[in-house]
Design a protein around this motif. Sequence first.
Motif, PDB file in Angstrom:
ATOM      1  N   THR A  35      -7.581   1.903  31.076  1.00 28.97           N
ATOM      2  CA  THR A  35      -8.074   0.566  31.407  1.00 28.97           C
ATOM      3  C   THR A  35      -7.042  -0.049  32.336  1.00 28.97           C
ATOM      4  O   THR A  35      -5.880  -0.219  31.953  1.00 28.97           O
ATOM      5  CB  THR A  35      -8.239  -0.304  30.147  1.00 28.97           C
ATOM      6  OG1 THR A  35      -9.110   0.357  29.224  1.00 28.97           O
ATOM      7  CG2 THR A  35      -8.839  -1.656  30.513  1.00 28.97           C
TER       8      THR A  35
ATOM      9  N   GLY B 232     -17.772   4.304  30.430  1.00 25.85           N
ATOM     10  CA  GLY B 232     -17.619   3.645  31.712  1.00 25.85           C
ATOM     11  C   GLY B 232     -18.159   4.481  32.855  1.00 25.85           C
ATOM     12  O   GLY B 232     -19.027   5.337  32.678  1.00 25.85           O
TER      13      GLY B 232
ATOM     14  N   LYS C 220     -11.993  -2.090  33.411  1.00 26.72           N
ATOM     15  CA  LYS C 220     -13.065  -1.266  32.862  1.00 26.72           C
ATOM     16  C   LYS C 220     -12.452  -0.108  32.075  1.00 26.72           C
ATOM     17  O   LYS C 220     -11.572   0.590  32.575  1.00 26.72           O
ATOM     18  CB  LYS C 220     -13.953  -0.699  33.970  1.00 26.72           C
ATOM     19  CG  LYS C 220     -14.614  -1.750  34.866  1.00 26.72           C
ATOM     20  CD  LYS C 220     -15.665  -2.545  34.113  1.00 26.72           C
ATOM     21  CE  LYS C 220     -16.374  -3.511  35.062  1.00 26.72           C
ATOM     22  NZ  LYS C 220     -17.370  -4.335  34.347  1.00 26.72           N
TER      23      LYS C 220
ATOM     24  N   VAL D 131     -12.455   3.441  31.000  1.00 31.17           N
ATOM     25  CA  VAL D 131     -13.047   4.670  31.529  1.00 31.17           C
ATOM     26  C   VAL D 131     -12.490   5.872  30.774  1.00 31.17           C
ATOM     27  O   VAL D 131     -11.282   5.966  30.543  1.00 31.17           O
ATOM     28  CB  VAL D 131     -12.745   4.836  33.035  1.00 31.17           C
ATOM     29  CG1 VAL D 131     -13.264   6.179  33.538  1.00 31.17           C
ATOM     30  CG2 VAL D 131     -13.354   3.696  33.834  1.00 31.17           C
TER      31      VAL D 131
END
Length: 340
Positions: A63, A88, A127, A129
């Motif tokens: 992140t 994500g 985000k 991921v």
Amino acid sequence: MATISIQSTDTQNIFNQLSQYFGEYFKVKNNEFVLSFNNKLGNGRFCGRSFKDGITHLEIELTLRKSFSIQNYGQKNPPLYIAYCSRGHISHSFKTEIQKRVLENFRTGIFTNEPNSGNILFFDSDKHVKCSIFIIDKCRQNNSDGTTLITQLQNSLLKNQSQKNYIFISSYNLKLAEKLEQISVMKHRSYIRNLFLKGLVYEVLAIAVQQHEEDIKKHKLAGNLRSSEIDSIRKISEFIKNNPDRQLNITQLCSKTGLSPSKLQYGFKLLYGTTVNDYSRKVRLKYAEQLIKSTDLNISQVVYSIGFTSRSYFSKIFKKKYKCSPKQYKVQQSTVPIPE
């Protein structure tokens, strides 16, 4: 946006570049490279492992507070890449193009580039991921088996596209998420772990190839399902697995997600190749088999424990699956000799 430029598929080189950007040292143990960071750039973890047949597997979970990209370029014989997001999304573009293509979670991206060009992977800020990237490099294989494997993979996935910019994003596939999770949580050490990892990596590649071939053959992608709906279906499948003692109906399951019955059935058929009821029945049957094998419950108690009301029906489907009655199966388990 910051960019990490990597001009090699060598794992050591990749982690040297990652280490410079994230300001943390990486560790190497049992041929695995691990770099963890928690600083002003964000937090996350990179894990990389290479195999003698020219296959490298990168696990990435992070992140970020600031967007960044990884650019790989310059090879005369570009490798083949297979990328899959479990959480994500990431985006991809070729070095010579402006257009970005989004790789959503639960979908596989297969790509390569023309000689002396490159690929760019974009990671957005704020985000979470989690993704895996497989690098298949015929220039690094060092045994005949590797040559055969890599040639077959490239021929199957690329056809006649190996000297061009090529990308294909497959339809949704939750089996890959399950297999990659097994890799992430594996606890075995040393050579035993390496053997299991190699087997799982090959299994993941086989699933990706099969998915690609099916998509090409059918010319059909899961355009009727959004990423959020795929995630809901995955959560329903996990709920079924975690509640094998409950007899769940479609209405109950739909109420947990907001999906319509037709959408839920469509999703299960697309992702698991079966109906919701058949999927649930399979889970409960597997749970019953474990109870018979590992507990002192009698068959009637087992039937009750998985929410079935008919012992005869349970015996029928159990025999179809395990080629013997539940009672015979229990007797067989009790007579298996214990190793000295």
